[in-house]
Design an enzyme around this catalytic site. Structure first.
Site, short mmCIF file in Angstrom:
data_model
loop_
_atom_site.label_atom_id
_atom_site.label_comp_id
_atom_site.label_asym_id
_atom_site.label_seq_id
_atom_site.Cartn_x
_atom_site.Cartn_y
_atom_site.Cartn_z
N GLN A 84 -4.14 -18.73 -6.02
CA GLN A 84 -3.07 -18.44 -6.97
C GLN A 84 -3.07 -19.48 -8.09
O GLN A 84 -3.50 -20.63 -7.88
CB GLN A 84 -1.68 -18.47 -6.28
CG GLN A 84 -1.32 -17.22 -5.52
CD GLN A 84 -1.84 -17.23 -4.09
OE1 GLN A 84 -2.07 -18.29 -3.52
NE2 GLN A 84 -2.04 -16.06 -3.52
N CYS A 112 5.47 -17.78 -3.27
CA CYS A 112 4.27 -18.36 -2.64
C CYS A 112 4.70 -19.65 -1.97
O CYS A 112 4.99 -20.65 -2.64
CB CYS A 112 3.18 -18.61 -3.68
SG CYS A 112 1.69 -19.35 -2.96
N GLY A 113 4.76 -19.64 -0.65
CA GLY A 113 5.30 -20.77 0.09
C GLY A 113 4.50 -22.05 -0.04
O GLY A 113 5.06 -23.14 -0.24
N ASN A 114 3.19 -21.96 0.07
CA ASN A 114 2.37 -23.16 -0.02
C ASN A 114 2.41 -23.75 -1.43
O ASN A 114 2.43 -24.97 -1.61
CB ASN A 114 0.92 -22.86 0.39
CG ASN A 114 0.80 -22.61 1.88
OD1 ASN A 114 1.30 -23.38 2.69
ND2 ASN A 114 0.14 -21.53 2.24
N ASN A 116 -1.47 -14.19 -8.93
CA ASN A 116 -2.57 -14.04 -7.98
C ASN A 116 -3.91 -14.14 -8.70
O ASN A 116 -3.99 -13.97 -9.92
CB ASN A 116 -2.49 -12.69 -7.26
CG ASN A 116 -1.48 -12.69 -6.13
OD1 ASN A 116 -1.29 -13.69 -5.47
ND2 ASN A 116 -0.84 -11.56 -5.93
N CYS A 146 -0.88 -18.91 4.19
CA CYS A 146 0.06 -18.18 3.34
C CYS A 146 1.46 -18.53 3.83
O CYS A 146 1.85 -18.13 4.94
CB CYS A 146 -0.18 -16.68 3.41
SG CYS A 146 1.02 -15.70 2.47
N GLY A 147 2.19 -19.30 3.02
CA GLY A 147 3.50 -19.77 3.44
C GLY A 147 4.51 -18.66 3.60
O GLY A 147 5.30 -18.65 4.56
N ARG A 156 -2.12 -9.83 -0.70
CA ARG A 156 -2.33 -8.88 -1.79
C ARG A 156 -2.76 -9.66 -3.04
O ARG A 156 -2.19 -10.69 -3.38
CB ARG A 156 -1.06 -8.07 -2.08
CG ARG A 156 0.12 -8.88 -2.53
CD ARG A 156 1.30 -8.04 -2.94
NE ARG A 156 2.35 -8.92 -3.46
CZ ARG A 156 3.46 -8.50 -4.05
NH1 ARG A 156 3.69 -7.22 -4.18
NH2 ARG A 156 4.35 -9.37 -4.48
N ASN A 196 8.17 -11.42 -1.50
CA ASN A 196 7.06 -10.48 -1.60
C ASN A 196 6.98 -9.72 -0.27
O ASN A 196 7.50 -10.16 0.75
CB ASN A 196 5.74 -11.19 -1.94
CG ASN A 196 5.50 -12.42 -1.08
OD1 ASN A 196 6.11 -12.61 -0.04
ND2 ASN A 196 4.59 -13.27 -1.50
N ASN A 235 -4.85 -23.15 1.24
CA ASN A 235 -4.40 -22.15 0.26
C ASN A 235 -4.32 -22.88 -1.08
O ASN A 235 -3.45 -23.73 -1.26
CB ASN A 235 -3.05 -21.61 0.71
CG ASN A 235 -2.48 -20.51 -0.15
OD1 ASN A 235 -1.29 -20.21 -0.04
ND2 ASN A 235 -3.28 -19.90 -0.99
#
Length: 273
Positions: free
Chosen positions: A51, A78-80, A69, A217-218, A209, A158, A18
């Protein structure tokens, strides 16, 4: 003839594939418009990313993380990317724990051996916190799209809809993802995931999204950990296997979600804005 362009240095990092463009605007402000983000995120004409992240000063934390995004829309979590920013700040400060402010709230990051562990904040499960267009039980949401039905919905900064299926590999997420993202049940759109559970291991594929199918996706890994535990499919700890690799997850007793995994610096450079 000489051409003078305004350029900014950037980092290109990824968490399990990611990938992110990261700008440091703590000392020199950077104001981006949606068109700028779309151009930079384009994989043929720009740098390319899922992102784009802008590091800004914060009065409440060590850094503020602005998240865009690839389609030019703003996002709260956004976790990562949080792990990537966490690594930058942990190495820069030399500390064992740092704080990151996002639009979704305050997060923290620390070392976990050579990986980065981040607390992604509270998992929210009320229908109006997701948000959904109307009141319903978020543990069994009344939604069917194609072969997918009965998702669990969770907000991790989110909105997420998690569909548990026998085999996540068999789902045509490229076709179903856009329909789910823009379904009228989700006024702020949604990240759509398909998950298969085996013991305390969860195979997860994600349509994000504003970005489409991503390798990891974290926040979706957080959402599926909460969803699987709420359904009684796993305990509060799980290993989530994404296309890009594994994340170690735990839904803590205080309602927050802890996530640990690798981060990688791909390259650095300068780009014309």
């Amino acid at each position: 003839m000489s051409i003078h362009l305004h350029t900014r240095p950037f980092l290109k990092m990824h968490g399990l594939g990611n990938d992110f463009i990261i700008f440091d605007a703590r000392e020199h402000p950077l104001a981006l418009a949606a068109d700028d983000v779309r151009a930079l995120s384009n994989r043929r004409r720009g740098i390319g990313c899922d992102q784009l992240i802008v590091m800004k000063p914060s009065d409440r934390a060590d850094v503020f993380m602005e998240i865009w995004n690839a389609d030019g829309s703003r996002v709260g979590a956004c976790g990562n990317a949080t792990r990537c920013i966490g690594k930058i700040m942990l190495e820069e400060t030399g500390r064992d724990l740092i704080s990151i402010e996002t639009e979704a709230g305050l997060l923290s990051a620390k070392w976990d051996s050579t990986d980065i562990s981040v607390n992604m904040g509270l998992a929210r499960t009320a229908w109006d916190e997701i948000p959904l267009a109307r009141e319903m039980d978020t543990l069994h949401v009344e939604l069917t799209v194609g072969e997918l039905s009965d998702p669990v919905c969770v907000n991790m900064g989110n909105p997420h809809a998690v569909f548990f299926v026998p085999d996540a590999e068999e789902i045509d997420l490229a076709t179903l993802g856009p329909e789910l993202e823009h379904h009228p049940l989700f006024p702020e759109r949604v990240n759509a995931s398909v998950a298969s559970v085996s013991g305390d291991t969860i195979r997860l594929r994600v349509w994000e999204r504003g970005a489409g199918i991503t390798e990891a996706c974290g926040s979706a890994a957080c959402a599926v950990t909460v969803a699987a535990s709420r359904r009684g499919l796993t305990g509060r700890k799980a290993t989530v296997l994404l296309d890009g690799g594994p994340l170690r997850m735990e839904w803590l007793a205080d309602g927050t979600v802890q996530m640990a995994g690798s981060t990688t610096l791909s390259f650095t450079g300068e780009v014309a804005i």
